[in-house]
Design a protein around this motif. Structure first.
Motif, PDB file in Angstrom:
ATOM      1  N   SER A  10       0.833  -1.193   0.000  1.00 10.11           N
ATOM      2  CA  SER A  10       0.000   0.000   0.000  1.00 10.11           C
ATOM      3  C   SER A  10       0.871   1.248   0.000  1.00 10.11           C
ATOM      4  O   SER A  10       0.495   2.289  -0.517  1.00 10.11           O
ATOM      5  N   ALA A  14       1.757   1.592  -3.587  1.00  7.97           N
ATOM      6  CA  ALA A  14       0.582   2.048  -4.333  1.00  7.97           C
ATOM      7  C   ALA A  14       0.357   3.543  -4.109  1.00  7.97           C
ATOM      8  O   ALA A  14       0.062   4.280  -5.051  1.00  7.97           O
ATOM      9  N   THR A  28      -4.249   9.447  -5.378  1.00  8.28           N
ATOM     10  CA  THR A  28      -5.705   9.497  -5.465  1.00  8.28           C
ATOM     11  C   THR A  28      -6.292   8.110  -5.667  1.00  8.28           C
ATOM     12  O   THR A  28      -7.254   7.721  -5.007  1.00  8.28           O
ATOM     13  N   ALA A  29      -5.675   7.351  -6.574  1.00 11.52           N
ATOM     14  CA  ALA A  29      -6.170   5.996  -6.811  1.00 11.52           C
ATOM     15  C   ALA A  29      -6.068   5.172  -5.535  1.00 11.52           C
ATOM     16  O   ALA A  29      -6.939   4.366  -5.238  1.00 11.52           O
ATOM     17  N   ALA A  30      -5.011   5.400  -4.759  1.00  9.08           N
ATOM     18  CA  ALA A  30      -4.848   4.665  -3.509  1.00  9.08           C
ATOM     19  C   ALA A  30      -6.006   4.987  -2.563  1.00  9.08           C
ATOM     20  O   ALA A  30      -6.581   4.092  -1.937  1.00  9.08           O
ATOM     21  N   GLN A  31      -6.372   6.265  -2.492  1.00  9.53           N
ATOM     22  CA  GLN A  31      -7.500   6.650  -1.635  1.00  9.53           C
ATOM     23  C   GLN A  31      -8.789   6.000  -2.112  1.00  9.53           C
ATOM     24  O   GLN A  31      -9.575   5.490  -1.326  1.00  9.53           O
ATOM     25  N   LEU A  32      -8.988   6.009  -3.433  1.00 12.21           N
ATOM     26  CA  LEU A  32     -10.212   5.443  -3.990  1.00 12.21           C
ATOM     27  C   LEU A  32     -10.264   3.934  -3.798  1.00 12.21           C
ATOM     28  O   LEU A  32     -11.325   3.328  -3.786  1.00 12.21           O
ATOM     29  N   THR A  33      -9.086   3.309  -3.648  1.00 12.43           N
ATOM     30  CA  THR A  33      -9.034   1.865  -3.441  1.00 12.43           C
ATOM     31  C   THR A  33      -9.304   1.515  -1.983  1.00 12.43           C
ATOM     32  O   THR A  33      -9.522   0.365  -1.649  1.00 12.43           O
ATOM     33  N   GLY A  34      -9.262   2.522  -1.115  1.00 10.66           N
ATOM     34  CA  GLY A  34      -9.546   2.258   0.289  1.00 10.66           C
ATOM     35  C   GLY A  34      -8.296   2.235   1.143  1.00 10.66           C
ATOM     36  O   GLY A  34      -8.329   1.800   2.296  1.00 10.66           O
ATOM     37  N   ILE A  35      -7.179   2.700   0.580  1.00 13.12           N
ATOM     38  CA  ILE A  35      -5.950   2.755   1.371  1.00 13.12           C
ATOM     39  C   ILE A  35      -5.971   4.030   2.212  1.00 13.12           C
ATOM     40  O   ILE A  35      -6.289   5.107   1.715  1.00 13.12           O
ATOM     41  N   ASN A  36      -5.657   3.886   3.489  1.00 10.64           N
ATOM     42  CA  ASN A  36      -5.601   5.048   4.370  1.00 10.64           C
ATOM     43  C   ASN A  36      -4.259   5.743   4.130  1.00 10.64           C
ATOM     44  O   ASN A  36      -3.251   5.443   4.756  1.00 10.64           O
ATOM     45  N   THR A  37      -4.279   6.699   3.194  1.00  4.56           N
ATOM     46  CA  THR A  37      -3.003   7.256   2.743  1.00  4.56           C
ATOM     47  C   THR A  37      -2.305   8.059   3.826  1.00  4.56           C
ATOM     48  O   THR A  37      -1.091   8.162   3.826  1.00  4.56           O
ATOM     49  N   ARG A  38      -3.081   8.614   4.764  1.00  2.00           N
ATOM     50  CA  ARG A  38      -2.437   9.375   5.832  1.00  2.00           C
ATOM     51  C   ARG A  38      -1.623   8.430   6.725  1.00  2.00           C
ATOM     52  O   ARG A  38      -0.486   8.720   7.080  1.00  2.00           O
ATOM     53  N   ALA A  39      -2.225   7.266   7.032  1.00  2.00           N
ATOM     54  CA  ALA A  39      -1.501   6.275   7.835  1.00  2.00           C
ATOM     55  C   ALA A  39      -0.277   5.763   7.089  1.00  2.00           C
ATOM     56  O   ALA A  39       0.788   5.560   7.679  1.00  2.00           O
TER      57      ALA A  39
END
Lengths: 233, 279
Positions: free
Chosen positions: B155, B158, B164-175
């Motif tokens: 992740s 990714a 953006t795609a990572a966020q849309l996939t459900g990855i908690n990008t901040r974490a």
């Protein structure tokens, strides 16, 4: 299932959505038709939480989700296939799909993975290849598969047929029809208005950030203004 | 080669953060400094060397996390230049706090396995140099395993590839980005712990290290982890050669000459991403 009301959104100082309201009921396929720059993608991005909203509300399963962060929305059941596919090109097909299921807490991920490979045999063939080496059509399949891996209740599809050869466009719409038959709720944004309205239960027409008309797929297909503006007839 | 290994770690930390958040983190050198300084004070306070080292790595990791949460994340939408200035400000702050809380003197640590040099085929080698090489290799292997074998590592990749795609996939990008800052701070601190017995450390040691780590990352191709490691090693060797053949006074200039040459002649670096786009 999804109710958007009076939504406005802006890029910097320029407002691009001026009070959009629409509704998607459980089990429906709803399509959003409009020309380039009308705000279709912006609306989908706002529903997914990657585009800031300045006013209005988004309700999903009776809950106001406007303040939820994007990954929470995916976990609660809203997955998006973004415009231009946006797959993770340096990662393999298998990794892309597995990441699609990252919000899942149940143990059905492996079973769903097998199902994706059954649904899209081309992906199974290239499962250990990097996603960037796939053809455009395969990449679109992968983007759809990645979103389905989240087991969404609502699938947002942004221009899934864009830039694809006619035979692949047909394949994409066959896939959408199959998902619809399974009872998945879908909000579909398409420039190919003809095919989109044919498959949809209902449709909305959006022009420069406003919903201008709505009706069933059939009604819109026979609507004189829609035919002139978007179907090129 | 020992110095090069440390540059490689700094460059690697740089690359991790750059990939996951597009921030060029000029506070990277401070993590190395903290690694050395906190270990020294822990050790001086009577802790066993190993415990002191672990403590130092944890302290650096926490500082890394705070740096992200308090300084970088609130300025998420700022321009890259603003973010660079923020990291420079943070580095001055970390340095200042270290100078006040700890002190301004030079410190060293005892070598982990004594100071008796041994000779291999005419070259003398300090045991600590081997420790550095071994430690750096371990870090690289651990990082590689994390990236290639775990979903969390994936992740991170990714998010680096498409946020953006990572966020849309459900990855908690901040974490994910927090993780990147923590890992990269810990890597820097490990470098500091390993190198301090050879190079000494003091509160102001981080600045030059950050710049050289940056030079190494640029040389290797910004954003490429393998490039960062190779860039670090090459830069270390170049420095040693120039110290040996020219004058050790020019040693520090090498890094900056390298940056200029790379930017003029091959802006993508040695292993820069070949940008391929399929339509």
């Amino acid at each position: 299932m999804l109710a958007v009301s009076n939504l406005t959104s802006r890029y910097g100082r320029i407002e691009v959505l001026h009070g959009i309201s629409l509704e998607v009921r459980t089990g429906e396929v709803v399509t959003l038709v409009g020309s380039n720059g009308a705000g279709k993608s912006t609306l989908l991005r706002a529903i997914s939480g990657v585009q800031p909203v300045s006013s209005g509300s988004i309700m999903f399963d009776e809950q106001a989700i406007g303040k939820w962060r994007p990954h929470v929305r995916v976990a609660k059941g809203i997955a998006q296939v973004p415009e231009g596919r946006q797959i993770f090109t340096p990662l393999t097909v298998d990794e892309n799909l597995r990441l699609g299921g990252i919000t899942r807490r149940d143990d059905g991920v492996s079973a769903d993975l097998a199902e994706m490979y059954a649904m899209f045999p081309a992906l199974g063939e290239f499962r250990n290849k990097t996603a960037g080496t796939l053809s455009g059509g395969q990449q679109q399949m992968l983007a759809i598969g990645r979103a389905l891996m989240a087991r969404p209740k609502l699938l947002l599809l942004d221009e899934p047929s864009m830039g694809l050869a006619p035979v692949l466009v047909e394949q994409i719409f066959t896939t959408i029809g199959m998902l619809k038959a399974r009872g998945l709720t879908i909000l579909l944004v398409e420039q190919n208005a003809n095919a989109a309205l044919a498959i949809a239960d209902r449709g909305y027409v959006i022009e420069t950030g406003r919903i201008v008309t709505t009706g069933t797929g059939k009604e819109l297909l026979s609507d004189e203004r829609v035919r002139n503006a978007y179907l090129g007839l | 080669m020992t110095v090069g290994a440390i540059y490689a770690l700094v460059a690697l930390g740089f690359t991790l953060i750059y990939n996951s958040s597009d921030v060029a983190n000029f506070a990277q050198g401070e993590f190395v400094m903290l690694g050395g300084m906190v270990t020294f004070f822990g050790y001086a306070a009577g802790l066993p060397l190993f415990v002191a080292a672990v403590l130092a790595i944890v302290v650096a990791a926490v500082v890394g996390l705070l740096l992200y949460r308090l300084a970088i994340e609130p300025a998420r939408r700022a321009s890259p230049v603003t973010l660079i200035i923020i990291t420079i400000g943070a580095s001055i702050f970390i340095r200042g706090v270290t100078a006040i809380v700890l002190d301004k003197n030079f410190h060293s640590l005892p070598s982990f396995f004594g100071n008796e040099p041994f000779v291999i085929g005419g070259a003398t080698l300090l045991p600590q140099s081997l420790v550095v090489m071994f430690g750096v290799s371990l870090v690289l292997i651990a990082l590689w395993l994390f990236m290639s074998r775990t979903l969390r590592g994936k992740s991170l990749l990714a998010t680096a590839a498409n946020r953006t795609a990572a966020q849309l996939t459900g990855i908690n990008t901040r974490a994910v980005t927090s993780t990147a800052f923590v890992i990269s701070a810990a890597i820097g601190a490990i470098g500091g712990v390993l190198a301090t017995p050879i190079t000494l450390t003091y509160y102001d040691a981080g600045t030059l290290l950050a710049l050289k780590g940056f030079a190494a990352a640029v040389l290797g191709g910004m954003g490429n982890p393998l490039g960062a490691v190779v860039g670090g090693l090459v830069l270390g060797l170049l420095e040693q050669f120039s110290a040996g053949y020219l004058s050790s006074q020019y040693k520090d200039a090498v890094a900056f000459i390298v940056i200029l040459l790379v930017l003029f002649t091959m802006p993508q670096g040695l292993f820069g991403a070949k940008s391929v786009e399929r339509v």
